[in-house]
Design a protein around this motif. Sequence first.
Motif, mmCIF file in Angstrom:
data_model
loop_
_atom_site.group_PDB
_atom_site.id
_atom_site.type_symbol
_atom_site.label_atom_id
_atom_site.label_comp_id
_atom_site.label_asym_id
_atom_site.label_seq_id
_atom_site.Cartn_x
_atom_site.Cartn_y
_atom_site.Cartn_z
ATOM 1 N N ARG A 73 35.840 63.185 35.037
ATOM 2 C CA ARG A 73 34.648 63.395 34.209
ATOM 3 C C ARG A 73 33.740 62.178 34.368
ATOM 4 O O ARG A 73 34.198 61.077 34.658
ATOM 5 N N THR A 74 32.464 62.402 34.180
ATOM 6 C CA THR A 74 31.506 61.314 34.376
ATOM 7 C C THR A 74 31.704 60.243 33.313
ATOM 8 O O THR A 74 32.111 60.515 32.190
ATOM 9 N N GLY A 75 31.420 59.015 33.712
ATOM 10 C CA GLY A 75 31.469 57.891 32.778
ATOM 11 C C GLY A 75 32.779 57.130 32.747
ATOM 12 O O GLY A 75 32.840 56.063 32.151
ATOM 13 N N VAL A 76 33.849 57.651 33.373
ATOM 14 C CA VAL A 76 35.112 56.915 33.374
ATOM 15 C C VAL A 76 35.028 55.799 34.408
ATOM 16 O O VAL A 76 34.260 55.873 35.366
ATOM 17 N N ASN A 77 35.819 54.751 34.225
ATOM 18 C CA ASN A 77 35.768 53.627 35.164
ATOM 19 C C ASN A 77 36.779 53.813 36.290
ATOM 20 O O ASN A 77 37.607 54.725 36.268
ATOM 21 N N THR A 113 35.664 62.774 46.961
ATOM 22 C CA THR A 113 34.858 61.579 47.175
ATOM 23 C C THR A 113 34.163 61.249 45.870
ATOM 24 O O THR A 113 33.447 62.084 45.315
ATOM 25 N N CYS A 114 34.396 60.030 45.364
ATOM 26 C CA CYS A 114 33.854 59.609 44.075
ATOM 27 C C CYS A 114 32.830 58.508 44.273
ATOM 28 O O CYS A 114 33.024 57.610 45.080
ATOM 29 N N GLU A 115 31.756 58.584 43.498
ATOM 30 C CA GLU A 115 30.699 57.573 43.548
ATOM 31 C C GLU A 115 30.636 56.867 42.198
ATOM 32 O O GLU A 115 30.490 57.501 41.159
ATOM 33 N N PHE A 116 30.749 55.537 42.256
ATOM 34 C CA PHE A 116 30.729 54.708 41.049
ATOM 35 C C PHE A 116 29.480 53.837 41.070
ATOM 36 O O PHE A 116 29.221 53.148 42.048
ATOM 37 N N TRP A 124 31.147 63.173 41.835
ATOM 38 C CA TRP A 124 32.256 63.332 42.762
ATOM 39 C C TRP A 124 32.106 64.665 43.460
ATOM 40 O O TRP A 124 31.401 65.560 42.992
ATOM 41 N N ASP A 125 32.784 64.791 44.615
ATOM 42 C CA ASP A 125 32.662 65.983 45.429
ATOM 43 C C ASP A 125 34.027 66.346 45.985
ATOM 44 O O ASP A 125 34.712 65.492 46.561
ATOM 45 N N LEU A 126 34.419 67.599 45.817
ATOM 46 C CA LEU A 126 35.675 68.099 46.367
ATOM 47 C C LEU A 126 35.383 68.742 47.718
ATOM 48 O O LEU A 126 34.513 69.614 47.824
ATOM 49 N N SER A 127 36.087 68.298 48.747
ATOM 50 C CA SER A 127 35.954 68.884 50.093
ATOM 51 C C SER A 127 37.279 69.522 50.459
ATOM 52 O O SER A 127 38.324 68.880 50.395
#
Length: 133
Positions: A73-77, A113-116, A124-127
Amino acid sequence: MNSINRIVVPILAAALVYAGWRMAGWPGVALAAGALVMYGLLHFNRVMHVMRKAAGRPKGHVGSAVMLNAKLRTGVNLLHVMAITQALGEPLSREGQEPEIYRWSDGTGSSVTCEFAGGRLVKWDLSRPADAP
């Protein structure tokens, strides 16, 4: 949010020590300082536990990329994501570059793939691999 924490947390810590002083004098200060040290030690222990588990696994590997995708989920570190995957992510961006991009893959060829940005997960993107005909 992170810049707010850099200001608010020290103010709250000082307020706790001041409240201890006002209520009980030096014993109150000692109690407040002890509580702050205990909180710091608990946080340090959690970080070490996550890092110890991640050190024992291959970099960028996760049991199921689909399940990881469902749990994010968005906002987690990054520490939270590492606790879910129990592995360090494979870095796709250069060190120190914003945004930080990491990838976790599973044995089926699926990957997340996660972007921080600012230390927090923004997208994030699931491939998944294409099915063979």
